[in-house]
Design an enzyme around this catalytic site. Structure first.
Site, PDB file in Angstrom:
ATOM      1  N   GLU A 514       0.798  -1.228   0.000  1.00 51.40           N
ATOM      2  CA  GLU A 514       0.000   0.000   0.000  1.00 51.40           C
ATOM      3  C   GLU A 514       0.828   1.274   0.000  1.00 51.40           C
ATOM      4  O   GLU A 514       0.292   2.351   0.256  1.00 51.40           O
ATOM      5  CB  GLU A 514      -0.995  -0.011   1.176  1.00 51.40           C
ATOM      6  CG  GLU A 514      -1.990  -1.161   1.073  1.00 51.40           C
ATOM      7  CD  GLU A 514      -2.975  -1.211   2.239  1.00 51.40           C
ATOM      8  OE1 GLU A 514      -2.650  -0.664   3.302  1.00 51.40           O
ATOM      9  OE2 GLU A 514      -4.047  -1.810   2.071  1.00 51.40           O
ATOM     10  N   GLU A 580      -6.934  -6.711  -2.126  1.00 50.68           N
ATOM     11  CA  GLU A 580      -7.382  -7.067  -0.780  1.00 50.68           C
ATOM     12  C   GLU A 580      -8.891  -6.973  -0.682  1.00 50.68           C
ATOM     13  O   GLU A 580      -9.459  -5.889  -0.789  1.00 50.68           O
ATOM     14  CB  GLU A 580      -6.752  -6.149   0.276  1.00 50.68           C
ATOM     15  CG  GLU A 580      -5.259  -6.296   0.442  1.00 50.68           C
ATOM     16  CD  GLU A 580      -4.716  -5.449   1.587  1.00 50.68           C
ATOM     17  OE1 GLU A 580      -5.535  -4.938   2.381  1.00 50.68           O
ATOM     18  OE2 GLU A 580      -3.502  -5.298   1.691  1.00 50.68           O
TER      19      GLU A 580
END
Length: 908
Positions: A514, A580
């Site tokens: 991320e 995700e």
């Protein structure tokens, strides 16, 4: 003659004096003409002299002690006459905590609230977990040009090493992900009795485990794991994994050592799985290190599929040289494919360096999967697309943290966990950036089972400054510069790339979870390291990068996380490559009892199955996050009933997730990766199997929803559709659609013949009205099947649908199942279970099979089931295969279901 050739092949593969003597005895009995043929054949092939080349692991007999009790220096400790009285046996590979657990100095941190009893390094200080590790071993001094090396594959975090009174490293070795090796030839004792002493220091910055993700974030200042300071699915680890956590080996070679060989396979064009293949190109190189003060001449060579490739090399004294062998064109290659698309063929390539005297100096065995990975931007989905051998792959993946939070890693455990992912019909694992680059044995298992790997580097948005976070000690700009030592990070990246780049399964390198690493690190990896060391794989700057995935506005949107209405997965559009999505995954009562004390086995109190009212302290500590919809199956009467009903939610959620994403494959999506598929400790979320390798119903929901060829039902709009996630259309398929009421009465809705089921997703028919009428008051069962021309079922999907209030009222009124069960041993380690339901009986619903110990009735783990949580229709028979590679005797099969009390079946 065939016998002669067999002897020759055996001789070549196992050159030693005993075998030579054996062959000479046989040769003396042959005729003169056969002797001549034999000798000429040996001369043609070339006899390779034996070598002392060998590798063995130092994995037992270690002892350890804390520096607070040891005041002496390493030179003294590493002398054989130094007393180790009072030292304890150590676990190596392992950590301080794994050694303490083995010696019963601390309780099992995975059980109950025990982890709170373990001293926390943030409070104790680093010295508390600074330890000496000592190992005595036998190794005679080297002779001739033989060299002996000591290799460390991973130590956390820094260390100094001593052998027989000598310090081997000039300065402390630092970094969890940087291998270390030392030439110890000159330091071996004449007696052959040697002592190794290693002092291991914890990470420089231990971080404050304040409850934030990565604690206060400062754990990221090291080049190490981040989850050790705690996350929302794990508690902080007291020693931060301090220890010799990976293998320590002794390696013996000749004068020249082969270092980090590199094998590249190029498979041009678009390939099919079957049929004759056009050639593939094999490119092999390696670094050769001459450890002597003399010039060495020899040959670097390998043999692949019976064809030798070699190059003569001259190495200067004490020099290292990179050698590139000539490209080899492999005829009609057996290709490697991801799971679900084709076989995982592997070739053994033994790379050897043989000196001018025909002496084997060193060899490396490499399993080669011949395949080519490419990537391209899919303009329609606005996301990156992964190709293997020219064919596009729809990614169905799972996020992976680490096998064990205490780094108790093993080839067997890796194999079991990756096999579970294969059994879920997934084709990719993303190794999350707050963890580690996994060990070679993990990638070996991925090669074996056809699981592509998306490998993050060591960083996370939480610790490394993607967001403003009041839980973090330092500001966002400061955290964006983590880690402290950028050169160490880059050296570690180089080292890990060299160690792992030959694995066919390794598909994507990623800058971090991320978030990108700091600009200078990112530029070096992207522009220098990868082009030089591994230029055949896709490198993405971070895990949810806009370079990988964009929505229509160019803004990223992953998730959702947690239990969702199934409509979410079908209708809510997320990342076109969603890295995700997901969350839940508690086990059944047997799983819960492994880590929750009896007094804490209390049903969570939740308002309307949604909002927290009260959770038991152990459940909360082990990161329980709430289960929606269990009450729809009836108010649980106890925790066992609650956990059993949670399995229905588990199965439905993960089947629905993968079906919803698959319904939009190549339209909305090029891939989806579940957050997450496993846990490295006894957590209560995001797992398809528990820490002890006991699968829950999530695994089998995915097993169904991820089938390569699949039939499915969209309960929101009533559409029955197919998914063909292979390279070819399926011909002459019959679609069977049936309803069954609570008593087992059957209604056939459709039997539709399809000339062809194309790749992708396609609607077949709509049954919304019929289902609504049938399920109105009690709910209904729906059976969907795809049947091939030989009457073989290639997809069998079974749904339980609620009544018009959204509850499963009919399930609570079901009559007992009339199920006959038998089990027989079909081969060693394999049992076939036959489930037969009476014709006029109700559905035998949602049955869990287990292989159990006949005395304790506890499950034997790990065990693999061809299917589980199975339902058997009236008048039908189902077979389930149980596969295990364990020394099990007199096991039984246990079965229990929604309307079937638990019973135990003897195996015939």
């Amino acid at each position: 003659m065939a016998l002669i050739l067999q002897w020759i092949c055996t001789f070549i593969n196992h050159p030693n004096s005993q075998l030579m003597h054996h062959l000479r005895n046989h040769l003396s009995k042959l005729s003169v003409s056969l002797k001549s043929v034999f000798l000429l054949t040996l001369l043609f092939i070339g006899i390779q002299k034996s070598s002392a080349q060998t590798v063995y692991e130092l994995n037992s007999g270690w002892k350890y002690a804390p520096i607070k009790t040891v005041g002496d220096k390493g030179e003294a400790i590493s002398a054989l006459n130094y007393s180790l009285k009072g030292w304890y046996p150590a676990v190596v590979p392992g950590t301080v905590l794994t050694s303490q657990i083995a010696n019963k100095q601390i309780p099992d941190p995975f059980y109950g609230m025990n982890n709170k009893l373990i001293p926390e390094i943030y409070k104790t200080g680093r010295d508390y977990y600074t330890y000496w590790f000592v190992k005595d071993f036998k190794e005679l001094p080297a002779t001739g040009s033989q060299q002996v090396y000591l290799n460390f594959r991973g130590v956390n975090y820094s260390f100094d090493v001593f052998l027989n009174g000598h310090k081997l490293n000039v300065r402390s070795h630092e970094g969890m992900f940087l291998r270390a090796n030392y030439n110890i030839t000159s330091w071996l004792a004449k007696s052959g009795n040697n002592r190794l002493a290693v002092i291991v220091y914890p990470v420089d910055v231990v971080g404050n485990p304040n409850g934030g993700q990565g604690g206060d974030g400062t754990i990221a200042r090291n080049v190490s794991l981040q989850y050790t300071a705690g996350w929302d699915w794990i508690k902080a680890i007291g020693d931060r994994n301090t220890g010799i956590w990976d293998k320590v080996t002794i390696e013996k070679t000749g004068a020249v050592k082969i270092i980090d060989p590199h094998v590249i396979t190029l498979v041009p064009g678009v390939r099919q799985v079957e049929g004759v293949q056009q050639p593939a190109i094999i490119k092999v190189s390696a670094d050769l290190q001459n450890a002597t003060n003399k010039t060495v001449t020899g040959v670097l060579k390998y043999n692949l599929d019976g064809v030798p490739v070699a190059k003569k090399v001259t190495l200067k004294p004490n020099a290292t040289q990179t050698v590139q062998l000539a490209d080899y064109s492999l005829k009609n290659p057996k290709l490697w494919w991801p799971n679900g698309y084709g076989p995982q063929n592997l070739y053994n390539l033994q790379l050897q360096f043989v000196t001018a005297g025909n002496q084997l100096s060193d060899k490396k065995n490499i399993e080669v999967g011949v395949r080519e990975l490419t990537s391209e931007w899919n303009a329609h989905t606005r996301s990156r697309q992964t190709n293997v051998n020219g064919q596009k792959i729809f990614v169905k993946g799972g996020n992976w943290i680490v096998s064990d939070e205490l780094l108790r890693l093993s080839k067997e455990r890796y194999d079991a966990e990756v096999r579970f992912h294969r059994d879920m019909n997934l084709n990719l694992i993303r190794v999350w950036g707050g963890g580690l680059t996994e060990r070679p044995e993990f990638y070996e298992a991925c090669d074996k089972y056809g699981i592509l790997v998306f490998q993050d580097m060591w960083g996370s948005g939480d610790c490394n400054g993607r967001w403003v976070d009041p839980m973090k000690l330092e500001d966002q700009a400061t955290r964006r510069k983590y880690p402290d030592n950028h050169p160490l990070f880059l050296e570690s990246v180089k080292d890990q790339v060299k160690m792992l780049r030959n694995y066919a399964s390794l598909a994507i390198w990623c800058g971090g979870n991320e978030i990108t690493p700091p600009d200078d690190i990112l530029a070096a990896i992207r522009d220098t390291i990868m082009p030089k060391l591994d230029n055949t794989r896709w490198f993405v700057d971070f895990s949810n990068s806009t370079a990988m995935s964009q929505d229509s506005t160019g803004v990223n949107s992953d998730g959702p996380y947690g239990i969702q209405p199934l409509s979410t997965f079908w209708q809510h559009r997320t990342y076109p490559f969603n890295s995700e999505v997901g969350s839940v995954g508690i086990g059944d009562i047997e799983s819960l009892k492994r880590f929750i004390p009896a007094a804490n086995l209390v049903i969570p109190e939740e308002e309307n199955g949604k909002n927290k009212v009260k959770y038991d302290s152990v459940w909360e500590y082990h990161t329980y996050i709430g289960y929606h919809y269990t009450d729809n199956y009836g108010k649980p009467k106890d925790v066992a009933d609650f956990a059993a009903k949670a399995q229905l939610v588990n199965y439905d959620q993960y089947r629905g997730l993968m079906e919803g994403f698959s319904s939009h494959m190549w339209d909305w999506y090029t891939g989806v990766i579940i957050w997450k598929t496993q846990n490295p400790w006894t957590a209560m979320r995001g797992q398809m199997y528990d820490y002890y390798l006991d699968p829950n119903a999530c695994l089998y929901g995915l097993h169904s929803g991820s089938e390569p060829v699949h039939i499915m039902y969209n309960a929101i709009d009533g559409t029955v559709s197919t998914v063909n996630n292979t390279f070819k259309a399926k011909q002459k398929i019959t679609v069977s659609i049936k309803l069954f009421d609570i008593n087992g009465a059957e209604t056939s809705l459709a039997k539709i013949y399809k000339d062809s089921i194309a790749t992708g997703s396609a609607a077949v028919t709509n049954i919304q009205k019929a289902v609504a009428e049938a399920s109105n008051s009690k709910g209904v069962f729906l059976s969907l099947r795809l049947i091939d021309p030989n009457n073989k079922i290639i997809s069998d999907n079974f749904y339980w649908l609620p009544d018009n209030t959204g509850n499963y009222s009919g399930l609570q009124q079901m009559k007992p199942a009339q199920l006959s069960v038998s089990a027989k041993q079909i081969t060693k380690g394999k049992v076939e279970v036959t489930l037969s339901n009476n014709k006029n009986a109700p559905v035998a619903f949602f049955n869990r099979l287990s292989l159990v110990n006949p005395v304790t009735k506890k499950r034997i783990l790990p065990v693999f089931y061809s299917d589980n949580y199975v339902s058997v229709l009236p008048g039908e028979v189902k077979k389930v295969t149980i596969d295990y590679n364990l020394p099990v005797t007199n096991a039984q099969v246990a079965i229990s279901g929604w309307n079937l009390p638990e019973k135990w079946i003897a195996i015939k």
